[in-house]
Design a protein around this motif. Structure first.
Motif, short mmCIF file in Angstrom:
data_model
loop_
_atom_site.label_atom_id
_atom_site.label_comp_id
_atom_site.label_asym_id
_atom_site.label_seq_id
_atom_site.Cartn_x
_atom_site.Cartn_y
_atom_site.Cartn_z
N ARG A 116 31.67 6.27 -17.60
CA ARG A 116 30.71 6.99 -18.45
C ARG A 116 29.49 7.41 -17.62
N GLU A 117 29.03 6.53 -16.74
CA GLU A 117 27.87 6.84 -15.92
C GLU A 117 28.14 8.03 -15.00
N LYS A 121 26.16 11.71 -15.33
CA LYS A 121 25.48 12.28 -14.16
C LYS A 121 25.96 13.70 -13.89
N GLU A 187 21.14 9.35 -21.85
CA GLU A 187 22.10 10.14 -22.61
C GLU A 187 21.42 10.88 -23.75
#
Length: 463
Positions: A116-117, A121, A187
């Motif tokens: 997810r990170e 990004k 987010e």
């Protein structure tokens, strides 16, 4: 890339791609990509259906991940594994395929292809670029220079805003927004940025003062492209989003009078015993290229979706099965057509680029046609997927999944990809497996309001 090649609004695509020669789009049938080893099963390994579906999703997702244009992070218009490109074309990104790519990245995060990170990004990089790129009354151009954010003309007068491609992009942006809206501080900041960008699109401007939406506007040529968009083709999502906009929305009359032509959009035609449902522009009496059942429905959920003109699940499922029946019938007796080889859509072709359909059948199969139809015909789609992967792999499979098109009839295979064809594959497979992108897009409050404004009903609409 505009794809309704037999309808008036998309002649530009035909003119552009028609100028490419056969030698520019055909390649060796024997070379295999060295980089596919990690994601290709051994020759004697039989994958389960779930394993095969995931593999195809993962490999095709890489077009929008490893294959992304480096500066912008956006989807390249094309990737040619042979390295031969039209002049100055390698860094050109495309707005519509980028919208599809945004949804493919959601699939990648959800299925663990990336973290997810990592996904957030990359999405941030894309939004930062789009925020600074050329826009025209809020709409992006069809093509953008990936290194600068400046418009690259799709044609001489097509050097401004492209509302259809913008709609495909916004469909993806809203899906990402809904996916991340309850996330961490970073987010939520990205969600706010997406929200601002979509609300800046002036859908109402693109009416040109009339009750219809126009495809293009240019600061240099104004409305000279003169493409009012009427149904039925791939552009339903544009009208839904135009009605949904809380800042620059259009009244329902634009949809009913412009898109639906005061009801003339409806069709009584049948093909292979199946109702066509809506009149397919330029394909009267039968169905158009297969992407018409994909592009608007990457986010717009057709399950139970109805208005006074159509049952949209029936529309798309019948479109799919009419094409399947046509390829089974194979009236031109082309090599390879049958139960495990079907699906006609706009794609590369031996003589450049063509809008393939039952009315323009050149013996060319594009994998995206059947694979992106997975929600509508799971058995038929999966059977073709397995046949291509197990029996034809060295000819049709590469670093970013199945290549764009091939023709067994002409012994023609190309090691080239088009972003607009790759994008629907991982997204529609996911919709067929879990409904993920449908659920996300349909949960957007503005979409809910817009569909209600236009008179739609759907199990997804809240009371």
């Amino acid at each position: 890339m505009k794809r309704t090649l037999l309808a008036i609004p998309l002649l530009a695509a035909q003119l552009f791609y028609g100028c490419q020669t056969s030698s520019e789009t055909s390649t060796s049938t024997t070379d295999a990509s060295d980089s596919q080893a990690d994601t290709t099963a051994s020759a004697d390994q039989i994958l389960s259906d779930d394993e095969l579906l995931t593999l195809v999703q993962k490999q095709t997702f890489q077009y929008f991940w490893d294959g992304a244009e480096p500066n912008s992070g956006l989807a390249p218009e094309r990737i040619h594994m042979d390295g031969v490109y039209p002049q100055n074309d390698q860094t050109v990104v495309t707005t519509g395929a980028t919208g599809f790519g945004l949804m493919a990245i959601v699939v990648g995060m959800e299925r663990g292809f990336i973290t997810r990170e990592e996904g957030v990004k990359h999405l941030q990089k894309m939004m930062n670029f789009l925020e600074k790129a050329d826009r025209f009354h809020g709409a992006w151009s069809h093509w953008i220079q990936g290194e600068t954010g400046k418009v690259k003309p799709f044609g001489k007068k097509d050097n401004g805003g492209d509302l259809v491609e913008t709609a495909f992009l916004v469909q993806g942006m809203l899906t990402v927004r809904e996916y991340l809206k309850d996330g961490n501080e970073q987010e939520k900041a990205l969600v706010a940025q997406i929200d601002k960008l979509w609300k800046e699109v002036d859908w109402n401007w693109y009416r040109n003062g009339k009750n219809v939406l126009y495809w293009h506007w240019s600061p240099e040529y104004n409305w000279e492209m003169n493409f009012p968009v009427t149904g039925y083709n791939e552009c339903l999502i544009m009208y839904v989003l135009a009605a949904s906009s809380p800042t620059h929305g259009v009244p329902a009359e634009v949809y009913h009078e412009g898109w639906a032509k005061n009801g003339a959009i409806k069709s009584d035609a049948k093909a292979y015993g199946r109702d066509v449902v809506l009149g397919h522009n330029g394909h009267e009496g039968t169905v158009g290229p297969m992407f018409w059942a994909h592009y608007s429905y990457l986010g717009l959920d057709p399950r139970g979706l109805k208005d006074k003109y159509a049952d949209y699940w029936k529309l798309n499922q019948n479109h799919t099965m009419i094409q399947y029946d046509y390829c089974m019938d194979n009236p031109k007796d082309y090599e390879g057509y049958g139960k495990d080889m079907w699906g006609l859509t706009s794609s590369y072709s031996p003589n450049g680029y063509a809008g393939h359909s039952p009315k323009n059948d050149l013996g060319v199969i594009a994998p995206t046609a059947a694979l992106s139809s997975y929600p509508y015909a799971k058995e038929e789609s999966l059977r073709m997927m397995r046949h291509m992967y197990e029996d034809m792999r060295d000819k049709v499979w590469g670093e970013y999944g199945f290549y764009d098109a091939f023709s067994e009839e002409k012994n023609w295979y190309t090691q080239r990809y088009l972003g607009i064809d790759q994008g629907p594959i991982p997204v529609m497979i996911e919709n067929g497996r879990t409904g993920l992108l449908w659920d996300l897009f349909m949960s957007a409050p503005e979409v809910q309001a817009g569909l209600k404004k236009l008179g739609f009903e759907s199990p997804q609409l809240k009371k």
